[in-house]
Design an enzyme around this catalytic site. Structure first.
Site, PDB file in Angstrom:
ATOM      1  N   GLU B  62     -23.635-124.943  23.310  1.00 45.25           N
ATOM      2  CA  GLU B  62     -22.466-125.338  22.199  1.00 45.25           C
ATOM      3  C   GLU B  62     -21.499-124.207  21.841  1.00 45.25           C
ATOM      4  OE1 GLU B  62     -25.839-126.181  22.025  1.00 45.25           O
ATOM      5  OE2 GLU B  62     -25.782-128.289  21.857  1.00 45.25           O
ATOM      6  N   PHE B 124     -35.980-136.052  13.023  1.00 48.64           N
ATOM      7  CA  PHE B 124     -35.800-135.211  14.221  1.00 48.64           C
ATOM      8  C   PHE B 124     -34.313-134.968  14.287  1.00 48.64           C
ATOM      9  CE2 PHE B 124     -35.013-135.183  18.944  1.00 48.64           C
ATOM     10  CZ  PHE B 124     -36.015-133.892  19.007  1.00 48.64           C
ATOM     11  N   GLN B 125     -34.073-133.510  14.667  1.00 52.72           N
ATOM     12  CA  GLN B 125     -32.873-133.096  14.758  1.00 52.72           C
ATOM     13  C   GLN B 125     -31.712-133.407  13.585  1.00 52.72           C
ATOM     14  OE1 GLN B 125     -31.406-133.830  18.844  1.00 52.72           O
ATOM     15  NE2 GLN B 125     -32.601-131.995  19.480  1.00 52.72           N
ATOM     16  N   LYS B 174     -25.252-141.420  13.292  1.00 54.43           N
ATOM     17  CA  LYS B 174     -25.486-142.115  14.513  1.00 54.43           C
ATOM     18  C   LYS B 174     -25.118-143.691  14.385  1.00 54.43           C
ATOM     19  CE  LYS B 174     -28.223-142.563  18.839  1.00 54.43           C
ATOM     20  NZ  LYS B 174     -29.340-142.410  19.214  1.00 54.43           N
ATOM     21  N   MET B 486     -19.875 -99.625  21.588  1.00 48.65           N
ATOM     22  CA  MET B 486     -19.330 -99.363  20.334  1.00 48.65           C
ATOM     23  C   MET B 486     -20.710 -99.087  19.739  1.00 48.65           C
ATOM     24  SD  MET B 486     -16.954 -98.708  18.853  1.00 48.65           S
ATOM     25  CE  MET B 486     -15.288 -99.663  19.108  1.00 48.65           C
TER      26      MET B 486
END
Lengths: 90, 572
Positions: B62, B124-125, B174, B486
């Site tokens: 993502e 969940f999630q 959802k 760096m």
């Protein structure tokens, strides 16, 4: 320095979190907080808070940041007006 | 497909889903591509995208999707659109949101959410995406009712693209997307009483600024990304020429003023040119147009532009006076302000002495580097110059963050607006490569170059699969110094050369890695090889990755050390 801030905000679940996130960004704690739904307006609430800020510049930044929030219709530092005895309405 | 209803069985075509309404709303905004990654909570959305044949770029993480959308937004000027699933899908985009927020890139990001009835149960999630992303977005919404969906989508695109652009997130439970309804909800007007922005400056501010420009003998313009967002580069050039105003650019403002222009002094700040930093230090008027006065630009604030009247033009009131108090604050869009200044500014003071003085600085202290004398490794600055020569000035260039980014900013010499894509404010390693994907999707016919370091590239190189899948002809130049350059440079300068975890013991073979994705890989370790390989790479129609072996000990100079003023440069 203690500043009293009044704001007109959208009466939404997340609005208090957004306002407190702005104070949290400056590591400021809230001394007093009240959120009241306006009876005469459509979906708006009045938020009053007192916070202890470092200086005037930080207070100005805080007001600008609050006004930048899309769920805040308007926010103002009313400390002086209140100290002058004015019945503050924004 | 058939669905059960109270009246029996009917075809789904007679109803529409929340996701259909979402997709229709997105398409109404003129969206031609979305970047995303599917998952459980966004399955209804993906089903609707599939049925509507919406162009979707499947990232491999993502973070890759959102940085691609940023690259797309930066070069196209249109909002980049991202779709991610709930929970980890959503948390994986937070870095990109913050990056876009601080660099003012318009994004509209849709995240899946668990069904409304289980929100708050640690399902969940499930993640509190509104809470997590509020400080990393311009605004966010959770859609609680299908009736609100078309209005929220319209508001999201409007907020993202107007005023100071930024990312807006829409969280989609959802069940709202999966819901079947017989008809679309009625269109309702946007309701944003708290959203205000000012583009047109107040007249008295313009008058004050115009008088200051007329009388200034040692002015300098600081051109920030606001010039680019407003599409005001041409106006800036014409105004600067008319009043002989020398121009310094910020990192993100590069390209807003042509690098080859005699009035251009280069980039200012920590790794800015001597002339740019001295001009800021000695000027009597600093006209900042669309820069945030970032700390990497200003150095020690007490030593910043000590002689100058500070004029600050910005579309975001929060930025004015935030870091540097403004003597002349001008709230407005850079294009609108320059348009007013153009007509309101009269003949200005003679600057020939000032310009001569700055020209001497440029001639006495130009950017410089040593060509590598070591066998088997190149000077990184040389590679940037060769890439610029091979790619031509019409190429879009993206970078990651670190030494290679600074060398590109210094040596690439950007002539045109909107051809430079980099992560400025947040300094996000892993940004450059996926951003190139978005840029190439937005500009399929232009040359797109991703200049990355070996460290940052390894944070998002899984997106090589996307480059292969879409056959995007991106030229990826890895400045490979086998170190986090760096970090290593700062350890050398400030930590007595204790190189804590900045030089990994294991690195992949980037050529073989590219080949494993079906992408042509090349390597250059000498100037002769670099010349041949880079020339060939830019003549090759498809994607090419070039692993350039560069000196590990090369440092970025000039440098203003942290806490120092802009005139206290080392390595001049």
């Amino acid at each position: 320095m203690r500043r009293t801030i009044h704001a007109v905000v959208a009466s939404k679940t997340s609005v208090l979190g957004r306002v407190s996130a702005v104070l949290s960004k400056y590591n400021l704690s809230i001394e007093t907080l009240a959120l009241t739904r306006k009876s005469d307006e459509n979906g708006l609430s009045i938020l009053r808070l007192i916070a202890d800020v470092e200086n005037r510049r930080q207070a100005d930044q805080l007001i600008k940041q609050l006004n930048k929030l899309i769920d805040v219709v308007t926010a103002a530092d009313v400390t002086e007006r209140q100290e002058a005895g004015e019945n503050v309405r924004i | 497909m058939r669905v059960e209803t109270k009246s029996g069985t009917e075809t789904r075509s007679r109803t529409i889903t929340g996701a259909d309404i979402l997709v229709r709303s997105i398409l109404q905004e003129g969206v031609d591509v979305v970047f995303g990654y599917p998952g459980g909570a966004v399955l209804p959305v993906y089903d609707a995208l599939y049925r509507k044949h919406v162009r979707h770029v499947l990232a491999r993480h993502e973070q890759g999707a959102i940085h691609a959308a940023e690259g797309y937004a930066r070069v196209s000027g249109k909002p980049g659109v991202v779709i991610a699933t709930s929970g980890p899908g959503a948390t994986n985009i937070v870095t990109g949101l913050m990056d876009a927020c601080i660099d003012s890139l318009p994004l509209v990001v849709f995240t899946g959410q668990v069904a409304t009835r289980v929100i708050g149960t640690d399902a969940f999630q499930e993640a509190d995406v509104i809470g997590i992303t509020a400080p990393a977005t311009k605004h966010n919404f959770q859609v609680k009712s299908l009736t609100d969906l078309p209005r929220i989508v319209r508001e999201a695109f409007y907020i993202a693209a107007t005023g100071r652009p930024g990312p807006v997130l829409v969280d989609l439970p959802k069940d709202v997307c999966a819901m079947n309804v017989p008809t679309e909800p009625q269109e309702t007007a946007m309701k944003l009483p708290g959203y205000h922005f000012t583009t047109k400056p107040e007249s008295h501010r313009i008058q004050t600024l115009a008088r200051a420009i007329e009388k200034a003998e040692k002015p300098v313009v600081l051109a920030g990304a606001g010039v680019l967002h407003a599409g005001a580069s041409e106006q800036l050039r014409s105004f600067a020429e008319k009043h002989s105003l020398p121009v310094v650019s910020t990192l993100l403002g590069l390209g807003s003023f042509p690098a080859s222009h005699p009035l251009f002094l280069g980039m200012g700040g920590m790794h800015g040119t001597y002339a740019a930093n001295m001009a800021i230090t000695e000027c009597d008027l600093l006209l900042n147009i669309g820069s945030r006065f970032d700390d990497r630009l200003t150095g020690n604030l007490e030593k910043f532009a000590p002689e100058a009247t500070i004029a600050h033009v910005d579309i975001d009131p929060v930025e004015i006076g935030k870091n540097v108090p403004a003597d002349i604050p001008v709230l407005g869009d850079a294009a609108a302000v320059l348009e007013r200044l153009e007509s309101e500014t009269g003949p200005s003071a003679d600057k020939s002495k000032w310009l001569k003085h700055l020209k001497a600085y440029r001639q006495q202290h130009p950017l410089h580097y040593e060509r590598s004398q070591e066998r088997g490794c190149l000077s990184p600055q040389y590679v940037i110059e060769r890439v610029a020569a091979c790619a031509g000035d019409g190429a879009v260039v993206t970078t990651d963050v670190g030494q290679h980014q600074m060398w590109t900013a210094q040596y690439y010499r950007f002539e045109r607006p909107d051809h430079w894509v980099t992560s400025g404010g947040l300094g996000t390693m892993g940004f450059g490569f996926p951003a190139a994907i978005g840029a190439q999707v937005a500009k399929p016919d232009e040359t797109v170059v991703a200049i990355v370091g070996d460290g940052g590239f390894q944070m998002t190189l899984q997106e090589l699969a996307v480059v292969r899948e879409l056959n995007l002809p991106i030229k990826t130049i890895v400045l490979n110094n086998h170190a986090l350059g760096m970090v290593r440079q700062w350890q050398e300068a400030f930590y007595e050369k204790r190189y804590a975890h900045s030089v990994p013991s294991v690195q992949p073979d980037f050529v073989q890695l590219a080949e494993s994705y079906g992408i042509r890989g090349e390597r250059a370790a000498t100037e002769e090889e670099a010349e041949q390989v880079l020339t060939r790479a830019f003549r090759t129609p498809g994607p090419v990755l070039v692993d350039c072996r560069v000196r590990r000990e090369a440092n970025v100079f000039p440098m203003v050390a942290p806490g120092k003023g802009l005139k206290e440069m080392t390595g001049v």
